[in-house]
Write a protein that holds these residues in place. Structure first.
Motif, PDB file in Angstrom:
ATOM      1  N   PRO A  82       0.741  -1.098   0.275  1.00 61.08           N
ATOM      2  CA  PRO A  82       0.219   0.111   0.328  1.00 61.08           C
ATOM      3  C   PRO A  82       0.564   1.381  -0.048  1.00 61.08           C
ATOM      4  CG  PRO A  82       0.370  -1.030   2.209  1.00 61.08           C
ATOM      5  CD  PRO A  82       0.881  -1.560   1.632  1.00 61.08           C
ATOM      6  N   ASP A  83       1.880   1.151   0.601  1.00 65.71           N
ATOM      7  CA  ASP A  83       3.285   2.248   0.945  1.00 65.71           C
ATOM      8  C   ASP A  83       4.090   2.419   0.152  1.00 65.71           C
ATOM      9  OD1 ASP A  83       3.657   1.147   3.051  1.00 65.71           O
ATOM     10  OD2 ASP A  83       2.852   2.264   4.302  1.00 65.71           O
ATOM     11  N   ALA A 107      14.119  15.527  -4.998  1.00 64.91           N
ATOM     12  CA  ALA A 107      13.119  16.037  -5.101  1.00 64.91           C
ATOM     13  C   ALA A 107      12.220  15.122  -5.145  1.00 64.91           C
ATOM     14  CB  ALA A 107      13.022  16.641  -6.025  1.00 64.91           C
ATOM     15  N   VAL A 108      12.418  13.975  -6.256  1.00 61.84           N
ATOM     16  CA  VAL A 108      11.034  12.880  -5.983  1.00 61.84           C
ATOM     17  C   VAL A 108      10.779  12.509  -4.729  1.00 61.84           C
ATOM     18  CG1 VAL A 108      11.130  10.763  -7.778  1.00 61.84           C
ATOM     19  CG2 VAL A 108      11.779  12.908  -8.533  1.00 61.84           C
ATOM     20  N   ILE A 109      11.675  11.934  -4.034  1.00 63.03           N
ATOM     21  CA  ILE A 109      12.270  11.220  -2.716  1.00 63.03           C
ATOM     22  C   ILE A 109      10.707  12.338  -2.113  1.00 63.03           C
ATOM     23  CG2 ILE A 109      12.703   9.983  -1.046  1.00 63.03           C
ATOM     24  CD1 ILE A 109      14.954   8.843  -3.042  1.00 63.03           C
ATOM     25  N   ASN A 110      10.942  13.248  -1.699  1.00 66.52           N
ATOM     26  CA  ASN A 110      10.495  14.360  -0.890  1.00 66.52           C
ATOM     27  C   ASN A 110       9.259  14.185  -1.159  1.00 66.52           C
ATOM     28  OD1 ASN A 110      11.753  15.092   0.760  1.00 66.52           O
ATOM     29  ND2 ASN A 110      13.477  16.834  -0.476  1.00 66.52           N
ATOM     30  N   ASN A 111       8.993  14.162  -2.907  1.00 62.24           N
ATOM     31  CA  ASN A 111       7.108  14.205  -3.150  1.00 62.24           C
ATOM     32  C   ASN A 111       6.868  12.465  -2.680  1.00 62.24           C
ATOM     33  OD1 ASN A 111       5.445  13.291  -5.554  1.00 62.24           O
ATOM     34  ND2 ASN A 111       5.599  15.572  -5.405  1.00 62.24           N
ATOM     35  N   LEU A 112       7.664  11.926  -3.131  1.00 58.03           N
ATOM     36  CA  LEU A 112       6.621  10.430  -2.423  1.00 58.03           C
ATOM     37  C   LEU A 112       6.565  10.700  -1.033  1.00 58.03           C
ATOM     38  CD1 LEU A 112       9.280   8.393  -4.410  1.00 58.03           C
ATOM     39  CD2 LEU A 112       6.557   8.849  -5.524  1.00 58.03           C
ATOM     40  N   ASP A 116       2.141   9.787  -0.456  1.00 55.87           N
ATOM     41  CA  ASP A 116       1.517   8.007   0.364  1.00 55.87           C
ATOM     42  C   ASP A 116       2.419   7.533   0.474  1.00 55.87           C
ATOM     43  OD1 ASP A 116       1.459   7.534  -2.054  1.00 55.87           O
ATOM     44  OD2 ASP A 116      -0.229   6.372  -1.685  1.00 55.87           O
ATOM     45  N   ALA A 117       3.656   7.585   0.257  1.00 60.75           N
ATOM     46  CA  ALA A 117       5.022   6.527   0.757  1.00 60.75           C
ATOM     47  C   ALA A 117       5.331   6.696   2.059  1.00 60.75           C
ATOM     48  CB  ALA A 117       6.177   7.122  -0.235  1.00 60.75           C
ATOM     49  N   ARG A 118       5.438   5.468   2.267  1.00 61.96           N
ATOM     50  CA  ARG A 118       6.251   5.271   3.541  1.00 61.96           C
ATOM     51  C   ARG A 118       8.088   4.190   3.458  1.00 61.96           C
ATOM     52  NH1 ARG A 118       7.525   0.647   6.378  1.00 61.96           N
ATOM     53  NH2 ARG A 118       6.302  -0.945   4.105  1.00 61.96           N
ATOM     54  N   ARG A 119       8.213   4.031   2.762  1.00 62.82           N
ATOM     55  CA  ARG A 119       9.350   3.340   2.270  1.00 62.82           C
ATOM     56  C   ARG A 119      10.044   3.317   0.718  1.00 62.82           C
ATOM     57  NH1 ARG A 119      11.139  -1.752   0.505  1.00 62.82           N
ATOM     58  NH2 ARG A 119      13.599  -2.044   2.432  1.00 62.82           N
ATOM     59  N   VAL A 120      10.725   3.942   0.695  1.00 61.45           N
ATOM     60  CA  VAL A 120      10.921   3.974  -0.822  1.00 61.45           C
ATOM     61  C   VAL A 120      12.825   3.140  -0.882  1.00 61.45           C
ATOM     62  CG1 VAL A 120      12.039   5.586  -2.625  1.00 61.45           C
ATOM     63  CG2 VAL A 120      10.318   6.420  -1.273  1.00 61.45           C
ATOM     64  N   TYR A 121      12.395   1.987  -2.004  1.00 59.56           N
ATOM     65  CA  TYR A 121      14.410   1.482  -2.031  1.00 59.56           C
ATOM     66  C   TYR A 121      14.404   1.423  -3.669  1.00 59.56           C
ATOM     67  CZ  TYR A 121      11.557  -2.102  -4.109  1.00 59.56           C
ATOM     68  OH  TYR A 121       9.937  -2.751  -5.623  1.00 59.56           O
ATOM     69  N   VAL A 170      14.916   3.694   2.070  1.00 63.26           N
ATOM     70  CA  VAL A 170      14.926   4.507   3.764  1.00 63.26           C
ATOM     71  C   VAL A 170      13.525   4.493   3.825  1.00 63.26           C
ATOM     72  CG1 VAL A 170      14.313   6.530   2.036  1.00 63.26           C
ATOM     73  CG2 VAL A 170      15.367   6.775   4.428  1.00 63.26           C
ATOM     74  N   LEU A 171      13.417   5.583   4.727  1.00 61.02           N
ATOM     75  CA  LEU A 171      12.254   4.648   4.830  1.00 61.02           C
ATOM     76  C   LEU A 171      11.705   6.562   5.364  1.00 61.02           C
ATOM     77  CD1 LEU A 171      11.877   2.238   8.524  1.00 61.02           C
ATOM     78  CD2 LEU A 171      10.703   2.002   6.146  1.00 61.02           C
ATOM     79  N   LYS A 172       9.974   6.788   6.003  1.00 61.24           N
ATOM     80  CA  LYS A 172       9.497   7.860   5.585  1.00 61.24           C
ATOM     81  C   LYS A 172       9.670   8.675   7.080  1.00 61.24           C
ATOM     82  CE  LYS A 172       5.621  11.329   5.479  1.00 61.24           C
ATOM     83  NZ  LYS A 172       3.981  10.766   5.275  1.00 61.24           N
ATOM     84  N   LYS A 173       9.950   7.644   8.149  1.00 61.38           N
ATOM     85  CA  LYS A 173      10.855   8.366   9.555  1.00 61.38           C
ATOM     86  C   LYS A 173      12.645   8.793   9.360  1.00 61.38           C
ATOM     87  CE  LYS A 173      10.299   3.915  11.816  1.00 61.38           C
ATOM     88  NZ  LYS A 173       9.890   2.798  12.597  1.00 61.38           N
TER      89      LYS A 173
END
Length: 179
Positions: A82-83, A107-112, A116-121, A170-173
């Motif tokens: 979901p996120d 910039a794109v990771i900030n936007n995500l 609704d993103a919680r995690r980006v890999y 990286v996680l949002k937190k």
């Protein structure tokens, strides 16, 4: 998506991007982009149209110099419900070592994460040191190494050449603490 940074514009592809796209897809520097290779300007025009229409496997955005709107690379993302999102990039080596890839990816990771993103890999093959270093400069942690994970090209005898691939995330937190 449309994002402006100090030096870049990140936007949907336009027909005028074919010439710049041809510059960096005529001779992909890493195996994972060999399937994207174009052999002529006409093929680059077709590739831009594909990127405009999407391929059903995520979103792809042109990364352009802000002062000229000339494409120097691309960033692509794909949502996994979901996120969680995967992110990747491909840049013209003529514009390397100037911080453009980091600026665009941030910039794109900030936007995500603002959405609704919680995690980006991201994935980076074990011989793609520039992408590994970019992931680390972005504050992503190396989570693991997938041995003989994927094949993009064949060995001289025609068998698949399987590549080792690192996964970074990286996680949002964590991102909030870094930025």
């Amino acid at each position: 998506m449309y994002i402006e940074t100090d030096r870049l514009i990140i936007r949907n592809f336009k027909e005028k991007d074919a010439a710049g796209l041809y510059e960096y897809l005529a001779a992909p520097p890493v195996h994972c982009f060999y399937s994207e290779k174009v052999n002529s300007y006409e093929e680059a025009v077709k590739k831009v149209k594909e990127k405009q229409n999407g391929d059903g496997h995520g979103d792809c955005y042109a990364v352009c110099l802000r002062d000229t709107d000339f494409i120097i690379g691309e960033i692509f993302t794909m949502k996994e419900h979901p996120d969680t999102y995967s992110i990747g990039w491909n840049f013209n080596l003529k514009y390397g070592r100037k911080g453009y890839a980091k600026e665009a990816a941030e910039a794109v990771i900030n936007n995500l994460f603002e959405n609704d993103a919680r995690r980006v890999y991201a994935y980076a093959e074990d011989d793609n040191l520039p992408s590994q270093k970019l992931c680390e400069r972005l504050g992503m942690r190396r989570e693991g190494l997938f041995v003989e994970f994927i094949s993009f090209v064949n060995n001289p005898d025609g068998t698949p050449l399987y590549e080792n691939t690192y996964q970074y995330a990286v996680l949002k937190k964590e991102w909030k603490k870094l930025n």
